[in-house]
Design an enzyme around this catalytic site. Structure first.
Site, PDB file in Angstrom:
ATOM      1  N   LYS A  22      54.246  -5.289 -10.192  1.00  0.00           N
ATOM      2  CA  LYS A  22      53.751  -4.052  -9.568  1.00  0.00           C
ATOM      3  C   LYS A  22      52.504  -4.331  -8.728  1.00  0.00           C
ATOM      4  CE  LYS A  22      50.992  -1.226 -12.124  1.00  0.00           C
ATOM      5  NZ  LYS A  22      49.702  -0.956 -11.449  1.00  0.00           N
ATOM      6  N   ASN A  23      51.564  -5.056  -9.311  1.00  0.00           N
ATOM      7  CA  ASN A  23      50.287  -5.233  -8.619  1.00  0.00           C
ATOM      8  C   ASN A  23      50.363  -6.221  -7.462  1.00  0.00           C
ATOM      9  OD1 ASN A  23      49.227  -3.356 -10.289  1.00  0.00           O
ATOM     10  ND2 ASN A  23      48.022  -4.758 -11.541  1.00  0.00           N
ATOM     11  N   CYS A 117      38.779   6.727 -12.995  1.00  0.00           N
ATOM     12  CA  CYS A 117      40.000   7.007 -13.732  1.00  0.00           C
ATOM     13  C   CYS A 117      39.743   6.680 -15.195  1.00  0.00           C
ATOM     14  CB  CYS A 117      41.171   6.209 -13.183  1.00  0.00           C
ATOM     15  SG  CYS A 117      40.957   4.442 -13.377  1.00  0.00           S
ATOM     16  N   ARG A 122      35.482   3.337 -10.653  1.00  0.00           N
ATOM     17  CA  ARG A 122      36.120   2.269  -9.883  1.00  0.00           C
ATOM     18  C   ARG A 122      35.705   2.393  -8.431  1.00  0.00           C
ATOM     19  NH1 ARG A 122      42.193   1.533 -11.774  1.00  0.00           N
ATOM     20  NH2 ARG A 122      41.940  -0.390 -10.575  1.00  0.00           N
ATOM     21  N   ASP A 308      44.063  -6.485 -17.980  1.00  0.00           N
ATOM     22  CA  ASP A 308      45.288  -5.681 -18.115  1.00  0.00           C
ATOM     23  C   ASP A 308      46.092  -6.029 -19.375  1.00  0.00           C
ATOM     24  OD1 ASP A 308      44.639  -4.351 -15.816  1.00  0.00           O
ATOM     25  OD2 ASP A 308      46.001  -5.477 -14.519  1.00  0.00           O
ATOM     26  N   ARG A 400      54.435   4.438 -14.998  1.00  0.00           N
ATOM     27  CA  ARG A 400      53.825   3.942 -13.752  1.00  0.00           C
ATOM     28  C   ARG A 400      53.948   2.425 -13.637  1.00  0.00           C
ATOM     29  NH1 ARG A 400      48.215   4.671 -14.056  1.00  0.00           N
ATOM     30  NH2 ARG A 400      48.426   3.213 -12.344  1.00  0.00           N
TER      31      ARG A 400
END
Ligand code: EPU
Length: 425
Positions: A22-23, A117, A122, A308, A400
């Protein structure tokens, strides 16, 4: 809103393919805005964040199609709109990675300033500092970042901050520099594999980049970029999450499509606490058959231990032998999962950006609340190990970043039901 109802205690066994990252996909998709012509990108995962990025690219004048084999075709058809509005950015912070490409290609861009968030403040000050150094004028108006540049020029830029390098900041500045006049040197660049993947895609579009994967990236500007074919790297965080799933359930999983070289910090920790991790072909086998040992973990920029995976490892250490210490050096407030894991019986004590975990606990199922993507993954993992039933509310967070995680875990022996929240209460 969906919830997961997990019956704990199953040992996971079997084979699973890890999805594309995803990233890595999000900045690569944004970089397609730089091209004249069509790009075809393979292994883009089918996730909510990717769907949000597709919506944004369409808003910015791209034609985006998913082919039958899952590849994504992206082609800019109309350059008249360069505005990423708040409605989109608030859903997905990574929309900020259109900033560099739009500025370089269209000369102007308006992107809503992302807020904080659940994992903390951030800021994007370093992104803006880097783009200003390339010659952009940037102002803030009505919560939007408005940037202009007739022509960007190369510069020597230090891109570090108090927490080290920035991944999406590096992506923005490196992407913008591809079309700048002259040479750009980025010092303290992020070394993450996702940045290397982006540099590889940009290079196949005709960009001239060297040093990616090190803290010093050099970009020689070129007049134009063309569309290109690219395959996204495997998702190292998804792979790490499933490695913990094997370990926490005392199971054995064969994970295909894993770059173990992208995961050495996590693999090193797993091995040090007693998990067996072996490379096999294009993947890894992960197995655990005994009570694991405690560990000391500090998150760091790549190649250090990834933030993460911090929450997922914390769930694992809750049932290890003895006391563990986990310190968060990237997002010092990324501990929303601590209180929820405590509801499952974990013994965790937070002091600032450090948590002490008293292991040897049998987790016991309870209703808990998902607060962000990786915290949700940690709760699912804890639910797999807990005795009895764990209900996780607000699992839209997990959608997500992990495609159909409950179906994939169930195929390996887990017992997870997705239910409408009203049924779960
Ligand atoms: N920072 C600043 N100023 C900036 C930019 C960053 O102070 O202008 C600080 C941040 O507050 C943080 C540190 O620098 O303390 C590093 O943040 P970074 O910019 O690297 O984070 P990011 O690029 O916004 C990406 C991932 C995150 C991952 C971080 C760190 C994507 C879409 N997001 O975010 O992934 O945690 O790098 O590795 O690539 C996730 O997938 O769950 C996730 C949150």
């Amino acid at each position: 809103m969906d919830s997961f109802v997990i019956e704990g205690g199953a040992r996971l066994r079997g084979t699973l393919r890890i999805a594309g990252s995803k990233n890595a996909a999000l900045p690569v998709m944004a970089a397609a805005l730089l091209a004249d012509g069509k790009s075809v990108i393979a292994d883009i995962p089918n996730l909510q964040d990717i769907r949000s990025q597709i919506e944004l690219l369409k808003l910015l004048g791209c034609r985006v199609d998913r082919q039958a084999d899952g590849k994504l075709e992206i082609e800019v058809a109309d350059e008249s709109c360069s505005h990423a509005p708040y409605d989109v950015v608030r859903k997905m912070r990574a929309s900020i990675c259109v900033l560099g490409p739009l500025l370089a290609k269209r000369g102007h861009v308006r992107v809503s300033m992302p807020g904080g968030c659940a994992i903390g403040d951030r800021p994007v000050d370093i992104h803006l500092r880097g783009l200003r150094a390339l010659g952009a004028t940037i102002e803030l108006e009505g919560g939007d970042i408005i940037a202009h540049a007739d022509k960007l020029h190369g510069a020597e830029i230090f891109l570090g901050g108090n927490f080290g390098s920035t991944v999406l900041g590096t992506a923005n500045v490196m992407s913008a520099a591809t079309l700048a006049q002259g040479t750009t040197v980025i010092e303290c660049a992020a070394c993450e594999p996702e940045i290397v993947d982006l540099a590889d895609y940009l290079t196949s579009m005709g960009a001239k980049i060297s040093g990616h994967g090190t803290p010093r990236i050099v970009v020689q500007g070129v007049p134009a970029l063309h569309g290109a074919e690219h395959r996204i790297i495997p998702d190292r965080i998804e792979a790490g999450t499933f490695m913990v799933a094997a370990a926490i359930s005392n199971g054995e999983l064969n994970l295909d499509n894993v770059r173990i070289d992208h995961l050495m910090a996590a693999v090193d920790k797993l091995r040090s606490i007693g998990v067996i991790v072996e490379k096999s072909g294009e993947g890894v086998t992960v197995a655990s058959a005994r009570r694991l040992e405690a560990a000391i973990i500090t998150t760091q920029p790549y190649p250090g231990f990834p933030t993460d995976l911090q929450a997922q490892f914390m769930a694992l250490l809750a049932i290890a032998n003895g006391n563990s210490i986990v310190s968060e050096k990237i997002f010092p407030d990324r501990f929303m999962h601590v209180a929820e894991l405590t509801r499952l019986g974990a013994r965790m004590h937070r002091e600032g950006a450090t948590v002490i975990i008293e292991g040897e606990q049998q987790l016991i199922g309870a209703p808990v609340m998902a607060s962000d993507l990786r915290a949700s993954a940690a709760l699912v993992l804890a639910g797999l190990a807990a005795r009895g039933t764990t209900t996780i509310n607000r699992v839209y967070h997990i959608d997500r970043g992990y495609e159909k995680i409950e179906e994939r875990l169930n195929a390996l022996g887990a017992n997870i039901k997705r239910v409408d929240q009203s049924e779960a209460e």
